[in-house]
Design a protein around this motif. Structure first.
Motif, PDB file in Angstrom:
ATOM      1  N   PHE A 144      47.716  47.119  33.449  1.00  0.00           N
ATOM      2  CA  PHE A 144      46.345  47.249  32.951  1.00  0.00           C
ATOM      3  C   PHE A 144      46.120  48.648  32.385  1.00  0.00           C
ATOM      4  O   PHE A 144      45.376  48.819  31.424  1.00  0.00           O
ATOM      5  CB  PHE A 144      45.352  46.951  34.075  1.00  0.00           C
ATOM      6  CG  PHE A 144      43.931  46.830  33.604  1.00  0.00           C
ATOM      7  CD1 PHE A 144      43.581  45.961  32.574  1.00  0.00           C
ATOM      8  CD2 PHE A 144      42.922  47.586  34.179  1.00  0.00           C
ATOM      9  CE1 PHE A 144      42.268  45.844  32.139  1.00  0.00           C
ATOM     10  CE2 PHE A 144      41.614  47.477  33.755  1.00  0.00           C
ATOM     11  CZ  PHE A 144      41.281  46.607  32.735  1.00  0.00           C
TER      12      PHE A 144
ATOM     13  N   GLU B  45      35.620  46.223  36.820  1.00  0.00           N
ATOM     14  CA  GLU B  45      35.819  46.755  38.168  1.00  0.00           C
ATOM     15  C   GLU B  45      37.138  47.511  38.258  1.00  0.00           C
ATOM     16  O   GLU B  45      37.199  48.593  38.856  1.00  0.00           O
ATOM     17  CB  GLU B  45      35.796  45.617  39.181  1.00  0.00           C
ATOM     18  CG  GLU B  45      34.437  44.939  39.339  1.00  0.00           C
ATOM     19  CD  GLU B  45      34.517  43.688  40.186  1.00  0.00           C
ATOM     20  OE1 GLU B  45      35.618  43.404  40.731  1.00  0.00           O
ATOM     21  OE2 GLU B  45      33.491  42.983  40.309  1.00  0.00           O
ATOM     22  N   GLN B  46      38.190  46.944  37.671  1.00  0.00           N
ATOM     23  CA  GLN B  46      39.495  47.589  37.736  1.00  0.00           C
ATOM     24  C   GLN B  46      39.513  48.902  36.952  1.00  0.00           C
ATOM     25  O   GLN B  46      40.140  49.879  37.375  1.00  0.00           O
ATOM     26  CB  GLN B  46      40.572  46.634  37.207  1.00  0.00           C
ATOM     27  CG  GLN B  46      40.833  45.437  38.104  1.00  0.00           C
ATOM     28  CD  GLN B  46      41.330  45.831  39.473  1.00  0.00           C
ATOM     29  OE1 GLN B  46      42.109  46.767  39.620  1.00  0.00           O
ATOM     30  NE2 GLN B  46      40.879  45.122  40.496  1.00  0.00           N
TER      31      GLN B  46
ATOM     32  N   ALA C 211      37.664  51.442  39.029  1.00  0.00           N
ATOM     33  CA  ALA C 211      38.478  51.885  40.173  1.00  0.00           C
ATOM     34  C   ALA C 211      39.489  52.935  39.753  1.00  0.00           C
ATOM     35  O   ALA C 211      39.929  53.752  40.575  1.00  0.00           O
ATOM     36  CB  ALA C 211      39.193  50.682  40.794  1.00  0.00           C
ATOM     37  N   ARG C 212      39.869  52.935  38.486  1.00  0.00           N
ATOM     38  CA  ARG C 212      40.813  53.919  37.960  1.00  0.00           C
ATOM     39  C   ARG C 212      40.101  55.134  37.384  1.00  0.00           C
ATOM     40  O   ARG C 212      40.745  56.028  36.829  1.00  0.00           O
ATOM     41  CB  ARG C 212      41.690  53.271  36.871  1.00  0.00           C
ATOM     42  CG  ARG C 212      42.673  52.231  37.397  1.00  0.00           C
ATOM     43  CD  ARG C 212      43.213  51.396  36.249  1.00  0.00           C
ATOM     44  NE  ARG C 212      44.392  50.623  36.595  1.00  0.00           N
ATOM     45  CZ  ARG C 212      44.382  49.472  37.265  1.00  0.00           C
ATOM     46  NH1 ARG C 212      43.226  48.973  37.674  1.00  0.00           N
ATOM     47  NH2 ARG C 212      45.517  48.841  37.532  1.00  0.00           N
TER      48      ARG C 212
ATOM     49  N   GLU D  41      49.831  42.952  37.438  1.00  0.00           N
ATOM     50  CA  GLU D  41      48.797  43.414  38.357  1.00  0.00           C
ATOM     51  C   GLU D  41      48.611  42.353  39.431  1.00  0.00           C
ATOM     52  O   GLU D  41      48.674  41.145  39.143  1.00  0.00           O
ATOM     53  CB  GLU D  41      47.460  43.629  37.631  1.00  0.00           C
ATOM     54  CG  GLU D  41      47.500  44.651  36.510  1.00  0.00           C
ATOM     55  CD  GLU D  41      47.608  46.081  37.034  1.00  0.00           C
ATOM     56  OE1 GLU D  41      47.372  46.303  38.248  1.00  0.00           O
ATOM     57  OE2 GLU D  41      47.935  46.980  36.229  1.00  0.00           O
TER      58      GLU D  41
ATOM     59  N   TRP E 276      45.937  41.500  40.899  1.00  0.00           N
ATOM     60  CA  TRP E 276      44.715  40.729  40.666  1.00  0.00           C
ATOM     61  C   TRP E 276      44.814  39.790  39.471  1.00  0.00           C
ATOM     62  O   TRP E 276      43.896  39.013  39.208  1.00  0.00           O
ATOM     63  CB  TRP E 276      43.522  41.678  40.477  1.00  0.00           C
ATOM     64  CG  TRP E 276      43.739  42.777  39.477  1.00  0.00           C
ATOM     65  CD1 TRP E 276      44.169  44.034  39.733  1.00  0.00           C
ATOM     66  CD2 TRP E 276      43.526  42.707  38.054  1.00  0.00           C
ATOM     67  NE1 TRP E 276      44.254  44.768  38.558  1.00  0.00           N
ATOM     68  CE2 TRP E 276      43.855  43.976  37.519  1.00  0.00           C
ATOM     69  CE3 TRP E 276      43.090  41.699  37.189  1.00  0.00           C
ATOM     70  CZ2 TRP E 276      43.757  44.257  36.158  1.00  0.00           C
ATOM     71  CZ3 TRP E 276      42.993  41.974  35.834  1.00  0.00           C
ATOM     72  CH2 TRP E 276      43.326  43.238  35.332  1.00  0.00           C
TER      73      TRP E 276
END
Length: 297
Positions: free
Chosen positions: A185, A208-209, A212-213, A263, A265
């Motif tokens: 990602f 969201e991902q 989070a990064r 990933e 997810w």
């Protein structure tokens, strides 16, 4: 508080014609009778529905709100009449399914075919909604069953996992990533992303991902439908994340390449949901049986 259809239809006619006289004529009512019906309705509701003016009438805000509900009621009555009339043509039931776009594209069609072949006299309607909207539709009784991806948001909905899918990356054939078999990602975040409309589960998951990064999702374009996304990717306007099966199909139609998204997810479950109740309606139970073995229910 009860309202008769004649009076409600009169309100609609008055709003359409902007005249009590013409509205009464349209509904085949005497002017005096129409005026009394309107006056009685305003008294019961405690609001004025129309403002009388020299050249006719104009609906008040309350009147406009009532007209919206009357039109919605007409649509519901038409749907009711249409569905009931189908029983005279051999239809034995109606199953209302709400599903997110990913499930429709990736895993739901074979089950619909199996169910339709086994129950030819049951009419199916399918509505495309976001996963959150699907759950709300089931919980509120607007859909009999729902198909969606995580998260499960409403405890009024009983759920089962019935299928599993993966997300894949889609890039143009001449893209710098196109020569790879798989990407992360983080690799995709360096480019503009073309996604589904806000609220779509995959789109929210990517936001969201990215957060989070500590990064921002460069959602350059958002469209409804995977076909539109694939065409925009082919045009070089960005990259995309789609369910793996439709992504693979698009490689045979458009100038794009599907890459494995490395990933955790990217692998996700598809849920079947129904309203929690002691005994499911027969039509709903038959559909559940098609997707979920009895021993797992």
């Amino acid at each position: 508080m009860r309202h008769d259809l004649t009076t409600l239809n009169l309100v609609l006619a008055i709003e359409q014609t902007r005249s009590i006289t013409r509205g009464a004529a349209q509904e085949h009512l005497a002017l005096a009778a129409a005026s009394k019906r309107l006056s009685d309705l305003e008294s019961r509701l405690g609001v004025q529905l129309f403002e009388r003016r020299a050249r006719g009438v104009e609906p008040t805000e309350a009147g406009r709100a009532l007209v919206r509900h009357i039109r919605s009621l007409h649509a519901s009555l038409y749907a009711l009449e249409t569905e009931v009339m189908e029983f005279s043509r051999g239809i034995k039931g109606h199953l209302r399914i709400a599903s997110n776009t990913s499930a429709i594209a990736e895993c739901l069609p074979p089950y619909l075919v199996e169910f339709s072949q086994a129950h030819a006299q049951i009419r199916i309607s399918l509505e495309d909604l976001t996963s959150a909207e699907v759950q709300a539709a089931v919980a509120e009784g607007r859909a009999d069953v729902g198909v969606f991806t995580a998260p499960v948001l409403d405890n009024r909905v009983q759920t089962w996992v019935f299928a599993r899918g993966r997300l894949a990356a889609l890039v143009p054939l001449k893209h710098p990533l196109a020569n790879r078999e798989a990407v992360s990602f983080d690799d995709l975040l360096a480019y503009d992303l073309i996604g589904l409309h806000a609220g779509a589960s995959a789109q929210e998951l990517m936001r969201e991902q990215a957060a989070a990064r500590g990064k921002t999702l460069n959602a350059r374009l958002q469209v409804r439908g995977f076909d539109g996304i694939a065409q925009l990717v082919e045009s070089g306007l960005g990259v995309a994340v789609l369910p793996e099966h439709p992504a693979e199909r698009f490689t045979r139609v458009f100038g794009v390449r599907a890459l494995r998204l490395e990933e955790s997810w990217a692998e996700r479950d598809y849920y079947l949901g129904v309203l929690r109740q002691q005994r499911l309606p027969t039509v709903v139970q038959r559909f559940v049986d098609t997707l979920i073995p009895r021993e797992k229910q």
